[in-house]
Design a protein around this motif. Structure first.
Motif, mmCIF file in Angstrom:
data_model
loop_
_atom_site.group_PDB
_atom_site.id
_atom_site.type_symbol
_atom_site.label_atom_id
_atom_site.label_comp_id
_atom_site.label_asym_id
_atom_site.label_seq_id
_atom_site.Cartn_x
_atom_site.Cartn_y
_atom_site.Cartn_z
ATOM 1 N N THR A 163 -3.088 5.634 3.911
ATOM 2 C CA THR A 163 -4.268 4.924 3.709
ATOM 3 C C THR A 163 -5.336 6.082 3.522
ATOM 4 O O THR A 163 -5.037 7.094 3.981
ATOM 5 C CB THR A 163 -4.704 3.955 4.568
ATOM 6 O OG1 THR A 163 -5.803 3.056 3.851
ATOM 7 C CG2 THR A 163 -5.241 4.532 5.983
ATOM 8 N N THR A 203 -11.141 2.416 1.896
ATOM 9 C CA THR A 203 -10.269 1.232 1.896
ATOM 10 C C THR A 203 -11.007 0.340 2.958
ATOM 11 O O THR A 203 -11.217 0.722 4.166
ATOM 12 C CB THR A 203 -8.944 1.749 2.774
ATOM 13 O OG1 THR A 203 -8.277 2.796 1.979
ATOM 14 C CG2 THR A 203 -7.895 0.538 2.890
ATOM 15 N N LEU A 208 -6.653 -3.213 4.357
ATOM 16 C CA LEU A 208 -5.271 -2.430 4.926
ATOM 17 C C LEU A 208 -4.583 -3.339 5.961
ATOM 18 O O LEU A 208 -3.231 -3.283 6.046
ATOM 19 C CB LEU A 208 -5.894 -1.193 5.715
ATOM 20 C CG LEU A 208 -4.797 -0.351 6.405
ATOM 21 C CD1 LEU A 208 -3.834 0.284 5.461
ATOM 22 C CD2 LEU A 208 -5.766 0.718 7.174
ATOM 23 N N SER A 227 -4.961 1.559 -0.111
ATOM 24 C CA SER A 227 -6.262 1.982 -0.080
ATOM 25 C C SER A 227 -7.068 0.906 -1.097
ATOM 26 O O SER A 227 -6.382 0.256 -1.766
ATOM 27 C CB SER A 227 -6.230 3.421 -0.503
ATOM 28 O OG SER A 227 -6.322 3.543 -1.857
#
Length: 304
Positions: A163, A203, A208, A227
């Motif tokens: 991420t 993000t 997430l 993301s």
């Protein structure tokens, strides 16, 4: 499904608890080092203290609880702290993963492991899962080593979720992020220096958490980029924050990264292509504008 979550006191951990604690198909066990910060918010949540760097504790909790899935969010993530305390960083980000990967393989438990865009060297943006890593910092090196360890553990069923620049609000505790920093500084009339020569796909923490749940639910195998989809500089993000709150954008001073002295090197360009997660998992992240609105709503609710 019985799901064990590490790092439940952190930002992502708290969002996963919020998402999953009432899911009827899941028996959720939250774990973290130290006390449960969410006890007052989720009285029915099962929690056990767990230091994932302690092999004996990991063995004991896993064999007693026998989860079918683990989502591992616990990590040392402050880049400069990792640079200055390299042994502690390695213990938390690599040794702990070795403990978890070994027991998960032995017990046939699916492991979803969190990683980062900081495993890359910053020479390119909009990276897909096949991009070649080249970390610039000890933090990035530790996260890449953990990825390699997960992939090399015989018999392990695993997914790696990478991420980028996670932002959001904590249910319990406090933690700054670019949205809060810009909003609070501009409200005070402070001039702030904001970098314009770094690129990320920011993000939202809720997105997430949703992506991690999709990976675990499907017992997905492989590396996935999770993301936002918009490539923005911190200055562009700050401008959107100022516009959203109707604050003075003239207080934002555009600077380059060399303005700041930091122990850990940051990649200039990252940002992810998320096509694989969209296609295979059904991942659908918010836009940055939508994320700002959600964070604002949460902060308003918390202030009431």
């Amino acid at each position: 499904m019985k799901l064990l979550l590490t790092g439940s006191n952190g930002l992502l951990g708290q969002k996963l608890v919020a998402l999953l604690h009432q899911e009827p198909t899941i028996e959720l066990l939250a774990t973290a080092r130290g006390a449960n910060r969410l006890a007052a918010h989720y009285p029915a949540l099962r929690f056990r203290a767990l230091d994932v760097t302690d092999a004996v504790q990991v063995q004991q909790v896993m064999t007693q609880e026998r989860p079918t899935h683990v989502i591992h969010t616990a990590a040392m993530t402050q880049v400069d702290d990792c640079e200055l305390n390299q042994q502690a960083c390695w213990t938390q980000n690599v040794t702990a993963v070795a403990h978890l990967a070994a027991i998960c393989a032995k017990m046939n438990i699916h492991l979803t492991h969190l990683s980062t865009d900081f495993i890359f060297n910053g020479q390119q943006s909009m990276l897909d899962e096949s991009a070649e890593p080249g970390p610039l910092s000890h933090y990035g090196a530790s996260k890449l080593a953990a990825e390699q360890l997960v992939q090399a553990t015989p018999g392990l069923r695993w997914a790696i979720a990478r991420t980028v620049l996670v932002y959001g609000t904590l249910t319990a505790g406090s933690r700054s992020n670019i949205v809060l920093w810009v909003r609070d500084s501009l409200r005070k009339g402070q001039v702030i220096k904001v970098v314009s020569d770094q690129w990320r796909t920011p993000t939202l923490a809720e997105d997430l958490a949703q992506g991690c749940w999709l990976l675990a639910r499907q017992s997905a195998q492989g590396i996935y980029h999770l993301s936002g989809y918009e490539l923005l500089t911190p200055f562009e993000m700050a401008t959107q924050v100022a516009d959203f709150y109707k604050l003075d954008k003239n207080l934002l001073e555009k600077v380059d990264a060399s303005t700041f002295t930091q122990s850990g090197r940051r990649p200039a360009r990252t940002g992810f292509r998320i096509d694989k997660a969209v296609r295979e998992l059904g991942y659908r992240p918010h836009s940055f504008a939508e994320g700002l609105a959600l964070v604002a709503h949460q902060l308003d609710c918390a202030a009431e």
